[in-house]
Design a protein around this motif. Structure first.
Motif, PDB file in Angstrom:
ATOM      1  N   SER A 109       0.932  -1.051  -0.004  1.00  0.00           N
ATOM      2  CA  SER A 109      -0.006  -0.028  -0.090  1.00  0.00           C
ATOM      3  C   SER A 109       0.893   1.149  -0.093  1.00  0.00           C
ATOM      4  O   SER A 109       1.583   1.412   0.878  1.00  0.00           O
ATOM      5  N   SER A 137       2.444  -1.271  -5.660  1.00  0.00           N
ATOM      6  CA  SER A 137       1.090  -1.186  -5.216  1.00  0.00           C
ATOM      7  C   SER A 137      -0.173  -1.747  -5.477  1.00  0.00           C
ATOM      8  O   SER A 137      -1.358  -1.444  -5.556  1.00  0.00           O
ATOM      9  N   SER A 185      -3.090  -2.548  -3.038  1.00  0.00           N
ATOM     10  CA  SER A 185      -4.155  -1.200  -2.575  1.00  0.00           C
ATOM     11  C   SER A 185      -5.223  -1.180  -3.557  1.00  0.00           C
ATOM     12  O   SER A 185      -6.155  -0.602  -2.904  1.00  0.00           O
ATOM     13  N   LEU A 242      -3.076   1.763 -12.322  1.00  0.00           N
ATOM     14  CA  LEU A 242      -2.482   2.351 -11.231  1.00  0.00           C
ATOM     15  C   LEU A 242      -1.994   4.012 -11.524  1.00  0.00           C
ATOM     16  O   LEU A 242      -1.477   4.523 -10.835  1.00  0.00           O
ATOM     17  N   HIS A 276      -3.531   6.463  -8.897  1.00  0.00           N
ATOM     18  CA  HIS A 276      -2.642   6.457  -7.747  1.00  0.00           C
ATOM     19  C   HIS A 276      -1.165   7.206  -7.918  1.00  0.00           C
ATOM     20  O   HIS A 276      -0.858   8.259  -6.920  1.00  0.00           O
ATOM     21  N   TYR A 277      -0.663   7.010  -8.978  1.00  0.00           N
ATOM     22  CA  TYR A 277       0.792   7.734  -8.903  1.00  0.00           C
ATOM     23  C   TYR A 277       0.439   8.979  -9.177  1.00  0.00           C
ATOM     24  O   TYR A 277       1.519   9.878  -8.948  1.00  0.00           O
ATOM     25  N   GLU A 308      -1.966  10.531  -5.709  1.00  0.00           N
ATOM     26  CA  GLU A 308      -1.350  10.071  -4.474  1.00  0.00           C
ATOM     27  C   GLU A 308      -0.030  10.458  -4.288  1.00  0.00           C
ATOM     28  O   GLU A 308       0.566  11.128  -3.485  1.00  0.00           O
TER      29      GLU A 308
END
Length: 368
Positions: A5, A29, A32, A80, A83-84, A87
């Motif tokens: 995560s 990741s 997550s 993903l 997310h990148y 976050e």
């Protein structure tokens, strides 16, 4: 692929992930996000099955299955991207995840069209997954890797005069560096997660080295070298980010402006983002290229899958062995070798007396 995560800064804990290198992007990741988790397992399972089919000489089924695995792999990376971007706020990793889908689909297309050489690259990815997934999914191994890396990083900090101690991080492991927020510049700290261990990068080289055809004794040295260098550089990077974040090494106005205006991050997170996302990740790419060069000098067979990677990226065939003066030795090292291997070419057999006489007569006739 990592079931990590990827933790980001949270106001009441003010802790950041210590580091996640670009090579470990291959293992980032998935835990997550349930969809990403399923896609990663599906892709690696298909790659491994294709590897077995090729070993059984079922080349065509292996090509088609590997092609499907590449498409799934590309979809996995796209999941993903948010997310990148949102976050982690990593430009490099965001671009790589966006580019992954078309590149993976193109690789699958080439396999369907008959480019069998890509089965070697597919085999390398399969071995990478086999190396990484047990480390990621077996709790005792995962705990040992994370907490050992945290302890080693703390030791590196102590060598530089910092001894914050280690406490439980947001991930539940003894991996958070316990800097006093009242004494540091930013009030922040970092903690170690799975991708900070360097296991992703190690798996990449393990996959490449394990996939090519060469005697085991010639594979051992480049494997040990690559693992050792990755471990050492990863330790330096962890220490660098672990100190840059709390002590605000990059809290200059120019960096603060970029991070806050263009990335929407808090002011006090500037040093972490600059150290982690810009400096460490960029230098990691340089380091990986350097390690690759060293491995290639010791094991030229690794050039074969790398040539396919370049073909996928550029659409042009390359002969890296010729460019680097290395001879491919997929025959297991038998026969002539170049000076790079430290031996001389095998001597040609001496001509027989009859052959010598025939050659002399031919020369005489030509002179007449």
């Amino acid at each position: 692929m990592s079931a990590l995560s990827a933790a980001t800064a949270i106001p009441d804990t003010v802790a950041d992930v210590a580091v996640a290198d670009p090579a470990t992007l291959l293992f980032a990741s998935i835990g997550s996000i349930a969809l990403s988790d399923a896609l990663a397992w599906l892709a690696i399972g298909a790659f491994v099955t294709a590897m077995v089919l090729e070993w059984l000489d079922a080349v065509d089924p292996a090509r088609y299955l590997a092609a499907g695995a590449w498409v799934v792999f590309g979809v996995f990376w796209v999941t993903l991207t948010p997310h990148y971007y949102l976050e982690v706020k990593s430009p490099i990793e965001t671009l790589l995840t966006v580019a992954a889908l078309p590149l993976c689909v193109y690789t699958g297309y080439l396999l369907v069209r008959g480019r069998e050489s890509l089965l070697l690259l597919s085999k390398a990815v399969a071995i990478m997954g086999v190396i990484y997934l047990p480390a990621e999914t077996i709790p005792v191994v995962r705990t040992w890797l994370i907490e050992t890396t945290a302890a080693q990083t703390h030791f590196g900090m102590e060598l530089l005069g910092h001894s914050p101690g280690i406490e439980t991080g947001l991930n539940g492991y003894q991996s958070r560096f316990a800097f006093d927020s009242d004494e540091t510049v930013t009030g922040r700290t970092t903690y170690i997660i799975m991708s900070c261990t360097g296991i992703g990068s190690m798996a990449i080289f393990g996959g490449l080295i394990g996939a090519v055809k060469a005697p085991i004794k010639r594979k051992v040295a480049p494997f040990v070298l690559s693992i050792g260098v990755i471990w050492f550089l990863n330790l330096i990077r962890n220490v660098f980010i672990g100190l840059a974040s709390p002590w605000g090494w990059f809290q200059q106005d120019a960096f603060v402006y970029v991070v806050t205006e263009f990335m929407g991050a808090p002011v006090d997170r500037t040093s972490y983002i600059v150290a982690h996302n810009f400096i460490a990740q960029s230098l990691s790419i340089v380091a990986l290229l350097g390690i690759t060069y060293l491995v290639v000098r010791m094991l030229p067979e690794v050039l074969e899958p790398l040539e396919d990677v370049l073909y996928i990226l550029t659409g042009t065939e390359y002969d890296l062995s010729d460019a680097l003066g290395q001879e491919m030795r997929a025959d297991g090292g038998a026969g002539a070798t170049t000076t790079a291997s430290g031996t001389e070419p095998a001597a040609e057999p001496a001509a027989t007396d009859a052959e010598s006489d025939a050659a002399s007569e031919a020369d005489t006739d030509s002179e007449r």
